[in-house]
Design a protein around this motif. Structure first.
Motif, PDB file in Angstrom:
ATOM      1  N   LEU A   4       4.406   7.235 -11.196  1.00 11.09           N
ATOM      2  CA  LEU A   4       5.843   7.243 -10.913  1.00 11.09           C
ATOM      3  C   LEU A   4       6.227   6.654  -9.563  1.00 11.09           C
ATOM      4  O   LEU A   4       7.177   5.898  -9.466  1.00 11.09           O
ATOM      5  N   CYS A   5       5.489   6.979  -8.504  1.00 12.17           N
ATOM      6  CA  CYS A   5       5.968   6.574  -7.189  1.00 12.17           C
ATOM      7  C   CYS A   5       5.691   5.093  -6.912  1.00 12.17           C
ATOM      8  O   CYS A   5       4.605   4.583  -7.175  1.00 12.17           O
ATOM      9  N   ARG A   6       6.729   4.424  -6.407  1.00 12.49           N
ATOM     10  CA  ARG A   6       6.594   3.027  -5.968  1.00 12.49           C
ATOM     11  C   ARG A   6       7.278   2.876  -4.604  1.00 12.49           C
ATOM     12  O   ARG A   6       7.960   1.897  -4.371  1.00 12.49           O
ATOM     13  N   CYS A   7       7.093   3.865  -3.723  1.00 15.50           N
ATOM     14  CA  CYS A   7       7.788   3.871  -2.432  1.00 15.50           C
ATOM     15  C   CYS A   7       7.813   2.507  -1.755  1.00 15.50           C
ATOM     16  O   CYS A   7       8.803   2.118  -1.168  1.00 15.50           O
ATOM     17  N   THR A   8       6.693   1.787  -1.821  1.00 13.15           N
ATOM     18  CA  THR A   8       6.619   0.567  -1.027  1.00 13.15           C
ATOM     19  C   THR A   8       7.080  -0.662  -1.814  1.00 13.15           C
ATOM     20  O   THR A   8       6.941  -1.781  -1.326  1.00 13.15           O
ATOM     21  N   GLU A  40       0.844  -1.206   0.000  1.00 11.32           N
ATOM     22  CA  GLU A  40       0.000   0.000   0.000  1.00 11.32           C
ATOM     23  C   GLU A  40       0.873   1.247   0.000  1.00 11.32           C
ATOM     24  O   GLU A  40       1.966   1.251   0.537  1.00 11.32           O
ATOM     25  N   GLN A  41       0.335   2.304  -0.606  1.00 12.36           N
ATOM     26  CA  GLN A  41       1.097   3.545  -0.718  1.00 12.36           C
ATOM     27  C   GLN A  41       0.463   4.635   0.119  1.00 12.36           C
ATOM     28  O   GLN A  41      -0.572   4.429   0.744  1.00 12.36           O
ATOM     29  N   CYS A  42       1.084   5.804   0.097  1.00 16.85           N
ATOM     30  CA  CYS A  42       0.576   6.892   0.927  1.00 16.85           C
ATOM     31  C   CYS A  42      -0.728   7.426   0.339  1.00 16.85           C
ATOM     32  O   CYS A  42      -1.105   7.106  -0.790  1.00 16.85           O
ATOM     33  N   GLY A  43      -1.411   8.253   1.093  1.00 13.69           N
ATOM     34  CA  GLY A  43      -2.714   8.764   0.692  1.00 13.69           C
ATOM     35  C   GLY A  43      -2.648   9.620  -0.558  1.00 13.69           C
ATOM     36  O   GLY A  43      -3.650   9.809  -1.253  1.00 13.69           O
ATOM     37  N   PHE A  44      -1.486  10.153  -0.827  1.00 14.46           N
ATOM     38  CA  PHE A  44      -1.333  10.959  -2.036  1.00 14.46           C
ATOM     39  C   PHE A  44      -1.260  10.068  -3.264  1.00 14.46           C
ATOM     40  O   PHE A  44      -1.901  10.330  -4.271  1.00 14.46           O
ATOM     41  N   CYS A  45      -0.455   9.001  -3.176  1.00 18.80           N
ATOM     42  CA  CYS A  45      -0.177   8.187  -4.361  1.00 18.80           C
ATOM     43  C   CYS A  45      -1.224   7.097  -4.618  1.00 18.80           C
ATOM     44  O   CYS A  45      -1.437   6.707  -5.768  1.00 18.80           O
ATOM     45  N   SER A  46      -1.833   6.601  -3.554  1.00 18.34           N
ATOM     46  CA  SER A  46      -2.742   5.454  -3.708  1.00 18.34           C
ATOM     47  C   SER A  46      -3.882   5.655  -4.706  1.00 18.34           C
ATOM     48  O   SER A  46      -4.081   4.814  -5.581  1.00 18.34           O
TER      49      SER A  46
HETATM   50  S1  FES Z   1       3.829   6.328  -1.730  1.00 19.07           S
HETATM   51 FE1  FES Z   1       3.304   8.416  -1.778  1.00 19.07          FE
HETATM   52  S2  FES Z   1       5.187   9.416  -2.027  1.00 19.07           S
HETATM   53 FE2  FES Z   1       5.612   7.325  -2.431  1.00 19.07          FE
END
Ligand code: FES
Ligand SMILES: Cc1cc2nc3c(=O)[nH]c(=O)nc-3n(C[C@H](O)[C@H](O)[C@H](O)COP(=O)(O)OP(=O)(O)OC[C@H]3O[C@@H](n4cnc5c(N)ncnc54)[C@H](O)[C@@H]3O)c2cc1C
Ligand code: FES
Lengths: 152, 252
Positions: free
Chosen positions: A129-133, A93-99
């Motif tokens: 773009l973002c794949r933080c997790t 799961e990603q942050c609330g911005f990216c999800s």
């Molecule tokens: S999951 Fe939101 S900045 Fe990477």
């Protein structure tokens, strides 16, 4: 300019400025899941479905949605929750911005592609773009989600 | 983001052309590039009501309307049947599916970007464009002109059996290309196209029977340096990519 736009099944008629991005229009209708993550049409965070196709709501003008159907995460709650559970199980799961944008694009892919290969999945999602997790955890979640959908 | 005061849905190409003669006005393609500008636009001109969103196949050519999206050409079965993976290869690295569902062929050609994958690949095929005012002209002629105020209505791609292979190098997957190359052949006549030099794509013909063809071909192009790569590196890449594309075409 007066437009009629259907957002998540509800029809709205408004007098809007021609330079209003679709993103700001849907947010004004309470669809706060839709986020602006860049100023360069690059990040995919703002993904919504326009007549079922995933588009960047930061780049599409609201006037272009006149007479058409817009769907945001708020309109696909059930599907989003089902896929979200797979993401959480895999630690993807990603942050609330990216999800929201990521989930919207995954759901569009699930509708558009039959049995995609890993490479096809990666290519379809390259515009988020973002794949933080982690790429792997998300890929696992998507594969399991697609399999579960197929098995009904 | 630009600002715009007015919006017209053009009811004919002539009307769009007339509106577009004013410098303060602008045609709205997908709007993806336009939105990066801070222009103060008086009237946005929309071509959406002119049925320019179709890919049509005729006996000798395809007609691709200016409002056809990059995703449309990427996934079109008829284009795939005639040109194999060519159109897919041309656009697959451009940002993402959501972006390609918005950006148009018309906006991509009219802007004549130096970094264009699209211009590079299409110059390897035999194409023409149709403009509201200037009528039909070869794409290579249009590509060499400065951006003007004419309206691009559609692109024609000849079905003459020319085969083309596209090659590009990027620093990261969805970035613009460091160099874009294409090689095509029709009846034993070869053509090389190099774009993102970083200058605009250009085509030259070559004869692979000449043992020096690769150095002669690469020397026919000028290369430059910018934040993505040096002139020297681009020149080196051109040798590699053109050779690869040529080998791929021979093996087909
Ligand atoms: S999951 Fe939101 S900045 Fe990477
Ligand atoms: C972040 C980003 C990354 C990109 N990466 C790449 C890449 O890697 N490779 C690549 O090849 N391209 C790339 N592009 C360019 C992209 O593929 C499109 O070519 C670009 O967005 C223009 O298409 P559009 O439909 O959005 O045009 P718009 O932004 O709507 O218009 C562009 C210009 O053309 C004019 N115009 C539009 N339609 C017409 C017409 N029919 N007749 C006359 N003038 C017209 C507009 O007034 C404007 O000046 C990128 C663009 C962006 C924003
Ligand atoms: S906000 Fe980044 S692509 Fe739309």
């Amino acid at each position: 300019m007066v437009v009629t736009i259907t957002v998540n099944g509800t029809k709205y008629t408004d007098d809007i400025s021609p330079d209003l991005p679709l993103l700001d229009y849907v947010r004004s209708k309470g669809c706060l899941s839709v986020k602006r993550g860049c100023e360069t049409s690059n990040c995919g965070l703002c993904t919504v479905h326009l007549d079922g196709k995933p588009v960047l709501s930061c780049s599409v003008l609201a006037v272009r949605a006149n007479g058409r159907q817009v769907t945001t995460l708020e309109g696909l709650e059930e599907e989003a929750r089902a896929f979200g559970a797979f993401l959480a199980d895999e630690g993807g799961e990603q942050c609330g911005f990216c999800s929201p944008g990521f989930i919207m694009n995954v759901l569009a892919m699930a509708h558009e592609l039959d049995d995609p290969t890993d490479e096809e999945i990666r290519e379809y999602l390259a515009g988020n773009l973002c794949r933080c997790t982690g790429y792997q955890s998300q890929l696992r979640a998507i594969r399991k989600y697609l399999t579960s959908k197929k098995e009904g | 983001m630009f600002t715009a005061q007015n919006y017209v849905m053009a009811s004919s190409l002539e009307e769009a052309y007339t509106f577009n003669q004013k410098k303060a006005n602008a045609i709205l393609g997908g709007g993806c590039f336009l939105r990066l500008s801070k222009k103060r636009i008086h009237t946005l001109i929309d071509l959406s009501a002119l049925s320019l969103d179709k890919i049509e196949e005729f006996d000798e050519e395809f007609r691709i309307g200016a409002m056809v999206t990059l995703r449309d050409v990427e996934t079109n079965d008829a284009l795939r049947a005639s040109f194999g993976d060519g159109f897919y290869e041309m656009v697959r690295h451009i940002v993402g599916v959501q972006f390609r569902n918005c950006a148009t062929i018309g906006g991509s050609l009219a802007a004549r970007f130096g970094f264009s994958d699209i211009l590079t690949f299409l110059l390897a095929l035999d194409c023409e464009v149709e403009l509201a005012h200037a009528g039909r002209m070869p794409l290579c002629e249009y590509a060499a002109m400065k951006p003007d105020r004419d309206v691009l209505a559609c692109l024609y791609v000849k079905k003459n059996g020319r085969r083309a292979v596209y090659q590009t190098v990027r620093q990261t997957k969805t970035d613009i290309p460091v160099l874009a190359c294409a090689v095509s052949v029709l009846n034993g006549e070869y053509r090389a196209v190099v774009g993102a030099r970083p200058a605009r794509a250009m085509a030259v013909s070559f004869d692979p029977a000449d043992p020096d063809w690769i150095s002669k071909t690469v020397n026919a192009f000028s290369f430059g340096s910018n934040m993505r790569a040096s002139e020297e590196y681009r020149r080196h890449l051109a040798v590699v990519l053109l050779t690869r594309a040529y080998n791929a075409i021979r093996e087909e």
